[in-house]
Design an enzyme around this catalytic site. Sequence first.
Site, PDB file in Angstrom:
ATOM      1  N   ASN A 183       0.848  -1.194   0.000  1.00 15.96           N
ATOM      2  CA  ASN A 183       0.000   0.000   0.000  1.00 15.96           C
ATOM      3  C   ASN A 183       0.885   1.247   0.000  1.00 15.96           C
ATOM      4  O   ASN A 183       1.856   1.321   0.747  1.00 15.96           O
ATOM      5  CB  ASN A 183      -0.897  -0.021   1.248  1.00 15.96           C
ATOM      6  CG  ASN A 183      -1.969   1.057   1.222  1.00 15.96           C
ATOM      7  OD1 ASN A 183      -1.657   2.241   1.171  1.00 15.96           O
ATOM      8  ND2 ASN A 183      -3.214   0.656   1.259  1.00 15.96           N
ATOM      9  N   HIS A 228      -3.174   0.342  -3.629  1.00 12.85           N
ATOM     10  CA  HIS A 228      -3.317  -0.626  -2.554  1.00 12.85           C
ATOM     11  C   HIS A 228      -2.252  -1.712  -2.777  1.00 12.85           C
ATOM     12  O   HIS A 228      -1.574  -1.730  -3.818  1.00 12.85           O
ATOM     13  CB  HIS A 228      -4.723  -1.234  -2.596  1.00 12.85           C
ATOM     14  CG  HIS A 228      -5.776  -0.373  -1.968  1.00 12.85           C
ATOM     15  ND1 HIS A 228      -7.053  -0.825  -1.719  1.00 12.85           N
ATOM     16  CD2 HIS A 228      -5.743   0.900  -1.524  1.00 12.85           C
ATOM     17  CE1 HIS A 228      -7.757   0.136  -1.154  1.00 12.85           C
ATOM     18  NE2 HIS A 228      -6.995   1.203  -1.018  1.00 12.85           N
ATOM     19  N   GLU A 287      -2.397  -4.978  -3.483  1.00  7.89           N
ATOM     20  CA  GLU A 287      -2.589  -5.849  -4.643  1.00  7.89           C
ATOM     21  C   GLU A 287      -2.379  -5.080  -5.947  1.00  7.89           C
ATOM     22  O   GLU A 287      -1.832  -5.616  -6.921  1.00  7.89           O
ATOM     23  CB  GLU A 287      -4.004  -6.451  -4.620  1.00  7.89           C
ATOM     24  CG  GLU A 287      -4.306  -7.276  -3.368  1.00  7.89           C
ATOM     25  CD  GLU A 287      -4.874  -6.450  -2.225  1.00  7.89           C
ATOM     26  OE1 GLU A 287      -4.512  -5.256  -2.091  1.00  7.89           O
ATOM     27  OE2 GLU A 287      -5.682  -6.983  -1.461  1.00  7.89           O
ATOM     28  N   SER A 347      -7.740  -9.049   3.493  1.00  8.75           N
ATOM     29  CA  SER A 347      -8.885  -9.284   2.607  1.00  8.75           C
ATOM     30  C   SER A 347      -8.977  -8.153   1.567  1.00  8.75           C
ATOM     31  O   SER A 347      -8.992  -6.977   1.935  1.00  8.75           O
ATOM     32  CB  SER A 347     -10.155  -9.309   3.474  1.00  8.75           C
ATOM     33  OG  SER A 347     -11.295  -9.599   2.721  1.00  8.75           O
ATOM     34  N   CYS A 403     -10.069  -5.273  -0.939  1.00 13.59           N
ATOM     35  CA  CYS A 403     -11.217  -4.364  -1.080  1.00 13.59           C
ATOM     36  C   CYS A 403     -11.890  -4.593  -2.429  1.00 13.59           C
ATOM     37  O   CYS A 403     -11.423  -5.377  -3.260  1.00 13.59           O
ATOM     38  CB  CYS A 403     -10.740  -2.913  -0.966  1.00 13.59           C
ATOM     39  SG  CYS A 403      -9.977  -2.297  -2.493  1.00 13.59           S
ATOM     40  N   CYS A 425      -9.475  -3.937  -5.450  1.00 14.90           N
ATOM     41  CA  CYS A 425      -8.466  -4.986  -5.648  1.00 14.90           C
ATOM     42  C   CYS A 425      -9.115  -6.304  -6.044  1.00 14.90           C
ATOM     43  O   CYS A 425      -8.549  -7.068  -6.846  1.00 14.90           O
ATOM     44  CB  CYS A 425      -7.630  -5.140  -4.391  1.00 14.90           C
ATOM     45  SG  CYS A 425      -6.684  -3.639  -4.010  1.00 14.90           S
ATOM     46  N   ASP A 459      -8.492   5.144   3.302  1.00 14.37           N
ATOM     47  CA  ASP A 459      -8.044   4.097   2.377  1.00 14.37           C
ATOM     48  C   ASP A 459      -9.180   3.187   1.942  1.00 14.37           C
ATOM     49  O   ASP A 459      -9.129   2.600   0.851  1.00 14.37           O
ATOM     50  CB  ASP A 459      -6.936   3.261   3.038  1.00 14.37           C
ATOM     51  CG  ASP A 459      -6.109   2.490   2.020  1.00 14.37           C
ATOM     52  OD1 ASP A 459      -5.610   3.133   1.073  1.00 14.37           O
ATOM     53  OD2 ASP A 459      -5.977   1.264   2.144  1.00 14.37           O
TER      54      ASP A 459
END
Lengths: 150, 150
Positions: free
Chosen positions: A43, A54, A56, A81, A83, A86, A146
């Site tokens: 991130n 982010h 990913e 996990s 978002c 992503c 975020d």
Amino acid sequence: MSTNDEGFKIAVEEARKSLREGGIPIGACLVSADGKIIGQGHNARIQRNSAILHGEMSALESAGRLPASAYRGATMYTTLSPCDMCSGACILYKVARVVLGENNTFLGGEDYLRQRGIEVINLNHPECKDMMTDFIAKHPDDWFEDIGEC
Amino acid sequence: MSTNDEGFKIAVEEARKSLREGGIPIGACLVSADGKIIGQGHNARIQRNSAILHGEMSALESAGRLPASAYRGATMYTTLSPCDMCSGACILYKVARVVLGENNTFLGGEDYLRQRGIEVINLNHPECKDMMTDFIAKHPDDWFEDIGEC
């Protein structure tokens, strides 16, 4: 898939790196079907003033331009996990599975990933939970920004 | 919402700009609830060797870091139906609506946007269709890479 996978170790190391930089401690690593590390990142909201980097997304971006075949059978390792953004990116590129560190501090688009045929595995990793729990307690405004929450 | 909206005009101009640069002709513009242009950009796969800078993502990135309240009631104008990644980004930041130029050359996550409470308006704009039809005919490999297809 386990916490001993090289991809997961790299994702956790990326999260630690972000934390050391003063950023949000979320890391990710993209591994091809044949086990090659093709992208990794963390991130960068705080470090790069970014609304889209982010963990990913940083991992996908670091992999550069790839043909669709490169993502076939790939695994996205991430410490948290994913978002909706992503998750959507994993769906766009049709990765085979998402292996995540935890979903206690945030629950993203896991159901939608499964609906779209992507395997989701939660490793329930204590360090991932601890890094995020501590960060959210210390920097709630950065965290809620975020995830697009007030 | 119409093709005369300032946000839509900017999105189309961004798509033209990308085309002039040799890139994929998709542009986007993010407009706040009170009508302020807060971000704009275009697909930069070719120009910046990027797997994540689709038009909508570029517009979000150009807006920089914003609190969740800045996206409340906002409109994402885009020249093309948003892919799963860009749809997910609109859902993450809870924009109110997505106004798109066309969905003939590509149909993205419109149903999922609606399911998640985001209004979707298709302007069926001839120039947007023409730019994409022509680009796909001339550069099929670049296009299919951009949408994760073989």
